[in-house]
Design a protein around this motif. Structure first.
Motif, PDB file in Angstrom:
ATOM      1  N   MET A 166     -16.335  13.690  -4.768  1.00  0.00           N
ATOM      2  CA  MET A 166     -15.436  14.268  -3.802  1.00  0.00           C
ATOM      3  C   MET A 166     -15.361  13.339  -2.587  1.00  0.00           C
ATOM      4  N   PRO A 167     -14.160  12.984  -2.153  1.00  0.00           N
ATOM      5  CA  PRO A 167     -14.014  12.097  -0.987  1.00  0.00           C
ATOM      6  C   PRO A 167     -14.536  12.774   0.284  1.00  0.00           C
ATOM      7  N   SER A 168     -15.068  11.950   1.187  1.00  0.00           N
ATOM      8  CA  SER A 168     -15.576  12.503   2.444  1.00  0.00           C
ATOM      9  C   SER A 168     -14.413  12.828   3.378  1.00  0.00           C
ATOM     10  N   LYS A 169     -14.689  13.735   4.293  1.00  0.00           N
ATOM     11  CA  LYS A 169     -13.683  14.152   5.276  1.00  0.00           C
ATOM     12  C   LYS A 169     -13.378  12.983   6.212  1.00  0.00           C
ATOM     13  N   PRO A 170     -12.113  12.730   6.519  1.00  0.00           N
ATOM     14  CA  PRO A 170     -11.788  11.663   7.482  1.00  0.00           C
ATOM     15  C   PRO A 170     -12.451  11.944   8.827  1.00  0.00           C
ATOM     16  N   ARG A 171     -12.921  10.876   9.489  1.00  0.00           N
ATOM     17  CA  ARG A 171     -13.589  11.023  10.784  1.00  0.00           C
ATOM     18  C   ARG A 171     -12.709  10.466  11.888  1.00  0.00           C
ATOM     19  N   THR A 172     -12.870  11.024  13.075  1.00  0.00           N
ATOM     20  CA  THR A 172     -12.152  10.514  14.240  1.00  0.00           C
ATOM     21  C   THR A 172     -12.804   9.204  14.692  1.00  0.00           C
ATOM     22  N   LEU A 173     -12.126   8.460  15.548  1.00  0.00           N
ATOM     23  CA  LEU A 173     -12.692   7.226  16.087  1.00  0.00           C
ATOM     24  C   LEU A 173     -13.989   7.530  16.833  1.00  0.00           C
ATOM     25  N   PHE A 174     -14.002   8.618  17.598  1.00  0.00           N
ATOM     26  CA  PHE A 174     -15.215   9.016  18.318  1.00  0.00           C
ATOM     27  C   PHE A 174     -16.367   9.238  17.349  1.00  0.00           C
ATOM     28  N   GLU A 175     -16.121   9.963  16.265  1.00  0.00           N
ATOM     29  CA  GLU A 175     -17.175  10.247  15.286  1.00  0.00           C
ATOM     30  C   GLU A 175     -17.707   8.969  14.639  1.00  0.00           C
ATOM     31  N   LYS A 176     -16.820   8.010  14.385  1.00  0.00           N
ATOM     32  CA  LYS A 176     -17.245   6.733  13.788  1.00  0.00           C
ATOM     33  C   LYS A 176     -18.119   5.942  14.754  1.00  0.00           C
ATOM     34  N   ILE A 177     -17.702   5.873  16.020  1.00  0.00           N
ATOM     35  CA  ILE A 177     -18.480   5.139  17.024  1.00  0.00           C
ATOM     36  C   ILE A 177     -19.827   5.818  17.238  1.00  0.00           C
ATOM     37  N   TRP A 178     -19.829   7.144  17.355  1.00  0.00           N
ATOM     38  CA  TRP A 178     -21.070   7.903  17.535  1.00  0.00           C
ATOM     39  C   TRP A 178     -22.029   7.608  16.384  1.00  0.00           C
ATOM     40  N   ALA A 179     -21.548   7.721  15.155  1.00  0.00           N
ATOM     41  CA  ALA A 179     -22.398   7.503  13.977  1.00  0.00           C
ATOM     42  C   ALA A 179     -22.955   6.081  13.936  1.00  0.00           C
ATOM     43  N   ASN A 180     -22.160   5.106  14.354  1.00  0.00           N
ATOM     44  CA  ASN A 180     -22.606   3.709  14.340  1.00  0.00           C
ATOM     45  C   ASN A 180     -23.647   3.404  15.410  1.00  0.00           C
ATOM     46  N   HIS A 181     -23.769   4.264  16.424  1.00  0.00           N
ATOM     47  CA  HIS A 181     -24.703   4.029  17.516  1.00  0.00           C
ATOM     48  C   HIS A 181     -25.849   5.037  17.560  1.00  0.00           C
ATOM     49  N   LEU A 182     -25.860   5.981  16.640  1.00  0.00           N
ATOM     50  CA  LEU A 182     -26.891   7.009  16.618  1.00  0.00           C
ATOM     51  C   LEU A 182     -28.223   6.420  16.161  1.00  0.00           C
ATOM     52  N   VAL A 183     -29.239   6.574  16.996  1.00  0.00           N
ATOM     53  CA  VAL A 183     -30.586   6.111  16.666  1.00  0.00           C
ATOM     54  C   VAL A 183     -31.356   7.247  15.996  1.00  0.00           C
ATOM     55  N   ILE A 184     -31.344   8.417  16.638  1.00  0.00           N
ATOM     56  CA  ILE A 184     -32.053   9.572  16.080  1.00  0.00           C
ATOM     57  C   ILE A 184     -31.435  10.854  16.633  1.00  0.00           C
ATOM     58  N   LYS A 185     -31.395  11.869  15.809  1.00  0.00           N
ATOM     59  CA  LYS A 185     -30.953  13.195  16.244  1.00  0.00           C
ATOM     60  C   LYS A 185     -31.894  14.212  15.631  1.00  0.00           C
ATOM     61  N   GLU A 186     -32.703  14.814  16.492  1.00  0.00           N
ATOM     62  CA  GLU A 186     -33.636  15.841  16.058  1.00  0.00           C
ATOM     63  C   GLU A 186     -33.102  17.209  16.465  1.00  0.00           C
ATOM     64  N   ILE A 187     -33.464  18.220  15.715  1.00  0.00           N
ATOM     65  CA  ILE A 187     -33.037  19.582  16.024  1.00  0.00           C
ATOM     66  C   ILE A 187     -33.562  19.970  17.406  1.00  0.00           C
ATOM     67  N   ASP A 188     -32.716  20.605  18.185  1.00  0.00           N
ATOM     68  CA  ASP A 188     -33.056  21.089  19.536  1.00  0.00           C
ATOM     69  C   ASP A 188     -33.401  19.972  20.515  1.00  0.00           C
ATOM     70  N   SER A 189     -32.929  18.762  20.255  1.00  0.00           N
ATOM     71  CA  SER A 189     -33.140  17.634  21.167  1.00  0.00           C
ATOM     72  C   SER A 189     -31.835  16.864  21.321  1.00  0.00           C
ATOM     73  N   PRO A 190     -31.643  16.234  22.470  1.00  0.00           N
ATOM     74  CA  PRO A 190     -30.443  15.409  22.624  1.00  0.00           C
ATOM     75  C   PRO A 190     -30.497  14.208  21.673  1.00  0.00           C
ATOM     76  N   ALA A 191     -29.349  13.751  21.269  1.00  0.00           N
ATOM     77  CA  ALA A 191     -29.274  12.566  20.425  1.00  0.00           C
ATOM     78  C   ALA A 191     -29.663  11.337  21.239  1.00  0.00           C
TER      79      ALA A 191
END
Length: 66
Positions: A1-26
């Motif tokens: 199944m193809p993945s959902k298209p992402r916005t430019l913001f979502e692509k940039i965010w994903a490319n710069h995400l180091v860690i995201k823990e539950i109940d903590s800021p990214a």
């Protein structure tokens, strides 16, 4: 199944995400620092007063107000 298209913001965010823990800021990796002539002098004074240097000056871009 193809993945959902992402916005430019979502692509940039994903490319710069180091860690995201539950109940903590990214944690994001900042690869470019944009500084401004009006507020940046205070920041540089603060670094100088603490004996610190700009970590990666080659990744810092200054802009003028006018």
């Amino acid at each position: 199944m193809p993945s959902k298209p992402r916005t430019l913001f979502e692509k940039i965010w994903a490319n710069h995400l180091v860690i995201k823990e539950i109940d903590s800021p990214a944690v994001l990796y900042v690869d470019l620092h944009l500084i401004h002539e009006v507020t940046s002098p205070q920041a540089f004074t603060g670094l100088r007063n603490r004996g610190l240097k700009v970590r990666r000056p080659e990744h810092t871009l200054a802009t003028m107000d006018h």
